[in-house]
Design a protein around this motif. Structure first.
Motif, PDB file in Angstrom:
ATOM      1  N   ILE A 167      -3.705 -51.838  12.541  1.00 12.69           N
ATOM      2  CA  ILE A 167      -3.775 -51.571  11.102  1.00 12.69           C
ATOM      3  C   ILE A 167      -4.147 -52.841  10.342  1.00 12.69           C
ATOM      4  N   PHE A 168      -3.605 -53.970  10.793  1.00 14.10           N
ATOM      5  CA  PHE A 168      -3.944 -55.244  10.157  1.00 14.10           C
ATOM      6  C   PHE A 168      -5.435 -55.523  10.259  1.00 14.10           C
ATOM      7  N   GLN A 169      -6.024 -55.194  11.396  1.00 12.57           N
ATOM      8  CA  GLN A 169      -7.464 -55.399  11.568  1.00 12.57           C
ATOM      9  C   GLN A 169      -8.250 -54.524  10.593  1.00 12.57           C
ATOM     10  N   HIS A 170      -7.789 -53.302  10.389  1.00 11.78           N
ATOM     11  CA  HIS A 170      -8.437 -52.426   9.406  1.00 11.78           C
ATOM     12  C   HIS A 170      -8.261 -52.994   7.992  1.00 11.78           C
TER      13      HIS A 170
ATOM     14  N   LYS B  91      10.011 -45.307   7.502  1.00  9.11           N
ATOM     15  CA  LYS B  91      11.397 -45.731   7.716  1.00  9.11           C
ATOM     16  C   LYS B  91      12.286 -44.615   8.254  1.00  9.11           C
ATOM     17  N   CYS B  92      11.801 -43.383   8.116  1.00 11.89           N
ATOM     18  CA  CYS B  92      12.511 -42.240   8.695  1.00 11.89           C
ATOM     19  C   CYS B  92      11.977 -41.919  10.093  1.00 11.89           C
ATOM     20  N   GLY B  93      11.091 -42.768  10.594  1.00 17.25           N
ATOM     21  CA  GLY B  93      10.577 -42.590  11.951  1.00 17.25           C
ATOM     22  C   GLY B  93       9.466 -41.573  12.089  1.00 17.25           C
ATOM     23  N   GLN B  94       8.946 -41.085  10.967  1.00 20.85           N
ATOM     24  CA  GLN B  94       7.885 -40.074  10.992  1.00 20.85           C
ATOM     25  C   GLN B  94       6.523 -40.748  10.787  1.00 20.85           C
ATOM     26  N   LEU B  95       6.057 -41.429  11.808  1.00 26.47           N
ATOM     27  CA  LEU B  95       4.844 -42.225  11.671  1.00 26.47           C
ATOM     28  C   LEU B  95       3.593 -41.373  11.492  1.00 26.47           C
ATOM     29  N   GLU B  96       3.552 -40.217  12.097  1.00 22.72           N
ATOM     30  CA  GLU B  96       2.383 -39.347  11.924  1.00 22.72           C
ATOM     31  C   GLU B  96       2.239 -38.900  10.473  1.00 22.72           C
ATOM     32  N   LYS B  97       3.351 -38.529   9.856  1.00 21.95           N
ATOM     33  CA  LYS B  97       3.323 -38.112   8.458  1.00 21.95           C
ATOM     34  C   LYS B  97       3.022 -39.301   7.554  1.00 21.95           C
ATOM     35  N   SER B  98       3.580 -40.455   7.907  1.00 18.85           N
ATOM     36  CA  SER B  98       3.313 -41.671   7.136  1.00 18.85           C
ATOM     37  C   SER B  98       1.820 -41.996   7.184  1.00 18.85           C
ATOM     38  N   ARG B  99       1.260 -41.936   8.370  1.00 16.71           N
ATOM     39  CA  ARG B  99      -0.158 -42.264   8.548  1.00 16.71           C
ATOM     40  C   ARG B  99      -1.057 -41.234   7.856  1.00 16.71           C
ATOM     41  N   LYS B 100      -0.617 -39.975   7.846  1.00 20.81           N
ATOM     42  CA  LYS B 100      -1.408 -38.926   7.192  1.00 20.81           C
ATOM     43  C   LYS B 100      -1.525 -39.207   5.695  1.00 20.81           C
ATOM     44  N   VAL B 101      -0.404 -39.583   5.077  1.00 20.17           N
ATOM     45  CA  VAL B 101      -0.443 -39.929   3.649  1.00 20.17           C
ATOM     46  C   VAL B 101      -1.307 -41.172   3.448  1.00 20.17           C
ATOM     47  N   PHE B 102      -1.114 -42.148   4.310  1.00 18.84           N
ATOM     48  CA  PHE B 102      -1.858 -43.411   4.230  1.00 18.84           C
ATOM     49  C   PHE B 102      -3.355 -43.166   4.310  1.00 18.84           C
ATOM     50  N   ASP B 103      -3.775 -42.370   5.287  1.00 15.63           N
ATOM     51  CA  ASP B 103      -5.203 -42.120   5.485  1.00 15.63           C
ATOM     52  C   ASP B 103      -5.815 -41.307   4.343  1.00 15.63           C
TER      53      ASP B 103
ATOM     54  N   GLY C 165       8.664 -49.993  16.627  1.00 12.42           N
ATOM     55  CA  GLY C 165       8.341 -50.458  17.974  1.00 12.42           C
ATOM     56  C   GLY C 165       6.900 -50.310  18.403  1.00 12.42           C
ATOM     57  N   TYR C 166       5.999 -50.078  17.447  1.00  7.71           N
ATOM     58  CA  TYR C 166       4.585 -49.926  17.784  1.00  7.71           C
ATOM     59  C   TYR C 166       3.811 -51.144  17.290  1.00  7.71           C
ATOM     60  N   ALA C 167       4.049 -52.262  17.956  1.00  7.71           N
ATOM     61  CA  ALA C 167       3.458 -53.527  17.518  1.00  7.71           C
ATOM     62  C   ALA C 167       1.936 -53.515  17.610  1.00  7.71           C
ATOM     63  N   LYS C 168       1.405 -52.939  18.671  1.00  2.37           N
ATOM     64  CA  LYS C 168      -0.054 -52.926  18.821  1.00  2.37           C
ATOM     65  C   LYS C 168      -0.715 -52.113  17.721  1.00  2.37           C
ATOM     66  N   SER C 169      -0.066 -51.031  17.308  1.00  2.00           N
ATOM     67  CA  SER C 169      -0.605 -50.230  16.199  1.00  2.00           C
ATOM     68  C   SER C 169      -0.536 -51.013  14.898  1.00  2.00           C
ATOM     69  N   ALA C 170       0.529 -51.828  14.742  1.00  3.28           N
ATOM     70  CA  ALA C 170       0.659 -52.666  13.550  1.00  3.28           C
ATOM     71  C   ALA C 170      -0.486 -53.669  13.484  1.00  3.28           C
ATOM     72  N   VAL C 171      -0.809 -54.269  14.635  1.00  4.96           N
ATOM     73  CA  VAL C 171      -1.914 -55.231  14.695  1.00  4.96           C
ATOM     74  C   VAL C 171      -3.241 -54.527  14.412  1.00  4.96           C
TER      75      VAL C 171
ATOM     76  N   VAL D  96      -2.369 -54.349  -1.150  1.00  4.61           N
ATOM     77  CA  VAL D  96      -1.664 -55.080  -0.102  1.00  4.61           C
ATOM     78  C   VAL D  96      -0.272 -54.496   0.154  1.00  4.61           C
ATOM     79  N   ILE D  97       0.371 -53.961  -0.885  1.00  4.49           N
ATOM     80  CA  ILE D  97       1.702 -53.380  -0.720  1.00  4.49           C
ATOM     81  C   ILE D  97       1.645 -52.148   0.177  1.00  4.49           C
ATOM     82  N   CYS D  98       0.626 -51.339  -0.018  1.00  4.34           N
ATOM     83  CA  CYS D  98       0.458 -50.142   0.794  1.00  4.34           C
ATOM     84  C   CYS D  98       0.162 -50.498   2.256  1.00  4.34           C
ATOM     85  N   TRP D  99      -0.757 -51.425   2.460  1.00  3.88           N
ATOM     86  CA  TRP D  99      -1.062 -51.874   3.827  1.00  3.88           C
ATOM     87  C   TRP D  99       0.191 -52.441   4.489  1.00  3.88           C
ATOM     88  N   ASN D 100       0.959 -53.216   3.752  1.00  5.28           N
ATOM     89  CA  ASN D 100       2.185 -53.793   4.306  1.00  5.28           C
ATOM     90  C   ASN D 100       3.185 -52.718   4.713  1.00  5.28           C
TER      91      ASN D 100
END
Length: 253
Positions: free
Chosen positions: A98-101, A57-69, A90-96, A76-80
């Motif tokens: 992640i959904f596949q994963h 939500k702060c726009g730091q997707l790399e850091k978000s993904r690092k924690v996630f990975d 604005g990264y809809a394809k990346s959202a899709v 389900v809450i974490c995946w959401n």
């Protein structure tokens, strides 16, 4: 912030990180994360999810993904949180993706999962992906609600598929609300489909006769094609029916 003399716990950290998320306060959120690491506090599932959400939500997707990975367990809450994070940035394809994963991990998606995905697809113009995901909801026994339908109407309307959007609205098993009608009327305005817009506005008025937004839109459409008398009749009807003042239920921006 967390007081030095207080014994920290998961609930406290999550509460503070949630506040940072809502305020999009990256600096404060990072301070909390650093403090967690500094005192050696063990990251559990809820706390890790809060960090994923905060960074996203702060726009730091790399850091978000690092924690996630780094998380060994994901619900389900974490995946959401990760899917939504990509979507709102604005990264809809990346959202899709992640959904596949998520599907591969055998975590069952829920209504919030699909709402985040459909919203992302609508804003990115991913029509086929959105339609596929909307259909896929039934595979997981997720029943579309009004917000899901609003996203789909918005998706179809933004891409100019107005007839398909109208057909979807008319086939809904639940009554459309202001969000659904507003999305469809907004698309009619964007693509200058006046006749369809007037027809849709009539349906909207029948369903919610005290919402003056529908009358205003309909009157404006009549005026745009020089049908001044009809426009005035609509405004007159609005004044008679909408005696309780303006009822804001949707936007056509």
């Amino acid at each position: 912030m967390i007081m030095e003399d207080q014994k920290p716990n998961t609930a406290t950290f999550i509460s503070v990180l949630s506040a940072c998320s809502h305020l999009a306060s990256l600096e404060e959120g990072e301070r909390v994360h650093h403090y967690i690491n500094e005192i050696g506090f063990k990251l559990n599932l809820p706390l890790s999810t809060a960090l994923v959400d905060m960074y996203a939500k702060c726009g730091q997707l790399e850091k978000s993904r690092k924690v996630f990975d780094s998380m060994l367990e994901k619900d389900v809450i974490c995946w959401n949180a990760m899917i939504s994070g990509y979507g709102i940035n604005g990264y809809a394809k990346s959202a899709v993706e992640i959904f596949q994963h998520m599907e591969e991990s055998n975590v069952k998606p829920n209504g919030i999962t699909f709402l985040s995905l459909l919203s992302a697809c609508a804003h990115a113009g991913l029509v086929e992906e959105g339609k596929y995901l909307f259909t896929k909801m039934q595979n997981y026994s997720v029943k579309p609600n009004l917000k899901h339908y609003t996203c789909m109407v918005d998706l179809l309307g933004r891409s100019g598929n107005l007839e398909e959007a109208e057909a979807l609205v008319l086939s809904m098993p639940i009554s459309p609300d202001g969000g659904v009608w507003g999305a469809l009327l907004g698309a009619c305005k964007t693509y200058n489909q006046v006749e369809m817009g007037i027809r849709i506005a009539m349906c909207a008025i029948d369903s919610e006769p005290e919402n003056d937004g529908y009358y205003i839109m309909m009157a404006n459409m009549y005026s745009s094609i020089g049908r001044w008398e009809e426009a005035e009749n609509v405004r007159r009807t609005m004044k008679e029916r909408c005696s309780l003042g303006k009822k804001v239920g949707w936007s056509v921006l």
